[in-house]
Design a protein around this motif. Structure first.
Motif, short mmCIF file in Angstrom:
data_model
loop_
_atom_site.label_atom_id
_atom_site.label_comp_id
_atom_site.label_asym_id
_atom_site.label_seq_id
_atom_site.Cartn_x
_atom_site.Cartn_y
_atom_site.Cartn_z
N GLN A 170 0.85 -1.20 0.00
CA GLN A 170 0.00 0.00 0.00
C GLN A 170 0.88 1.25 0.00
O GLN A 170 0.51 2.29 -0.53
CB GLN A 170 -0.91 0.02 1.23
N VAL B 219 -12.28 -0.58 -7.76
CA VAL B 219 -12.35 0.27 -6.57
C VAL B 219 -11.03 0.20 -5.80
O VAL B 219 -10.49 1.23 -5.35
CB VAL B 219 -13.54 -0.15 -5.68
N ALA B 220 -10.51 -1.02 -5.69
CA ALA B 220 -9.25 -1.21 -4.95
C ALA B 220 -8.13 -0.42 -5.61
O ALA B 220 -7.34 0.25 -4.92
CB ALA B 220 -8.90 -2.69 -4.90
N ILE C 61 -8.51 3.30 -4.93
CA ILE C 61 -8.12 3.66 -3.56
C ILE C 61 -6.61 3.63 -3.42
O ILE C 61 -6.02 4.53 -2.81
CB ILE C 61 -8.79 2.71 -2.54
N GLN C 62 -5.99 2.59 -3.98
CA GLN C 62 -4.52 2.49 -3.89
C GLN C 62 -3.87 3.68 -4.57
O GLN C 62 -2.89 4.23 -4.06
CB GLN C 62 -4.04 1.17 -4.51
#
Lengths: 195, 179
Positions: free
Chosen positions: A46, A133-134, A137-138
């Motif tokens: 992340q 979506v992931a 966000i990342q």
């Protein structure tokens, strides 16, 4: 609790395991690696945005744990110590990357990125949607300033306590809470269109 | 409470960490500004989405690769490293021996490749064989390379030549002093 040979290593706390490792028991080291390997990989991924670099950083973290085991003192939690090592190594990698001036997709600003936005239709798999979506966000996390990025990952992704985060980053509790709050506000502004 | 103070307290409100008085003040602001509730919902959604991100796991060969690196580090550290007090990896004794050998090698090379320097030395040696002039043996102005042989002398040293004796008589010039 006695540390008999017959007991499974799963009953030991992290602090007991590092103490055993410092005494020479390498099985304790392997157990610590197994416990923190995935957690740290997720954290560093992340932070850096690339899985291969994240794995390299976590490898370096575990190597440091092996070589510098005697540096750990039971004043702080073991998790705080190892997260601090991983964070410092991830920061170093990030600085090296900036010096190399390599542009990665995850580092590009919103205007430069070109996403193949899947159509939100009933017949599109949920997995694809979730993946999209992931990635958004990342990418938004990558856009955060470094001191925001660290705390928001540790709190909202790694789910560490405010005290632990304060010890890892080395700033007062109030500063940690303030940074987390501002990071959340910034992220929600960037991800408004996802709702 | 103003907008900035409200935004500063959003996280604590969501995580139930506000004191009773602060919470009351916060909720009063919400009642007065209903549009602020959408900001809270947006922050809450972001937090939930981040928590539900798929967990990234390490490669299945992570442990294997790590153990290989540890083993290679151990092997590397087992090889003796030169200590700090060395000259290009050599200890002082070895460095002096090597230096001496190098000087000797250069000297011998000069002797082999520049032989003129050798004859000059032998001439010097010839000169050095001659007696050094001293008070008891006053040196001659010219170098007499031939050594005199007493058997070849034409004169008998026992025959006294009065002229030569007169020349050599310093008695009139010498004054003896009584102690």
């Amino acid at each position: 609790m006695s540390l008999g040979k017959q007991q499974s290593p799963f009953v030991y706390t992290d602090e007991q395991l590092i103490a055993r490792f410092q005494s020479g028991d390498e099985r304790a080291y392997v157990e610590l690696v197994n416990r923190y390997r995935d957690r740290l990989t997720h954290f560093v991924f992340q932070f850096l945005g690339e899985i291969e670099q994240a794995e390299d950083v976590v490898q370096d973290t575990m190597l440091k744990l092996y070589e510098k085991k005697h540096y750990y003192r039971e004043i702080a939690k073991f998790s705080t110590w190892i997260y601090t090592i991983a964070r410092n190594l991830a920061n170093t990698e990030l600085r090296k990357r900036k010096r190399r001036k390599t542009t990665h997709l995850s580092q590009m600003t919103r205007d430069e990125r070109q996403y193949e936005i899947p159509a939100v239709q009933p017949d599109v798999g949920q997995d694809v949607q979730n993946e999209f979506v992931a990635k958004r966000i990342q990418a938004a996390i990558q856009d955060l300033p470094e001191h925001f990025k660290t705390v928001i990952i540790l709190r909202d992704i790694q789910e560490l306590s405010y005290d632990d985060i304060s010890n890892i980053v080395g700033v007062p509790l109030g500063t940690v809470k303030s940074r987390i709050n501002r990071a959340r506000l910034q992220l929600q502004a960037e991800l408004k269109d996802l709702r | 409470m103003n907008r900035y103070q409200f935004e500063d307290l959003i996280s604590e409100y969501i995580e139930n960490e506000l004191s009773l008085s602060k919470r009351k003040e916060f909720e009063t602001y919400l009642e007065e500004n209903p549009e602020a509730r959408s900001l809270i919902d947006s922050v809450r959604y972001t937090m939930d989405t981040m928590r539900s991100l798929p967990k990234v796991k390490a490669n299945p060969k992570f442990n294997e690769r790590l153990m290989t690196r540890i083993k290679s580090n151990i092997d590397w550290s087992a090889t003796p490293m030169p200590s700090k007090g060395t000259f290009f990896g050599f200890t002082p004794i070895h460095a002096s021996l090597l230096t001496g050998l190098m000087i000797a090698f250069v000297f011998v090379s000069m002797q082999l490749f520049y032989p003129e320097s050798g004859t000059q030395i032998t001439e010097r040696q010839l000169f050095a064989d001659e007696q050094v002039p001293s008070l008891s043996n006053p040196g001659l102005n010219t170098v007499n390379r031939t050594t005199p042989d007493l058997a070849d002398a034409e004169e008998d040293s026992l025959e006294i030549d009065p002229k030569k004796q007169q020349q050599k008589d310093f008695s009139k010039k010498m004054h003896f002093v009584n102690d």
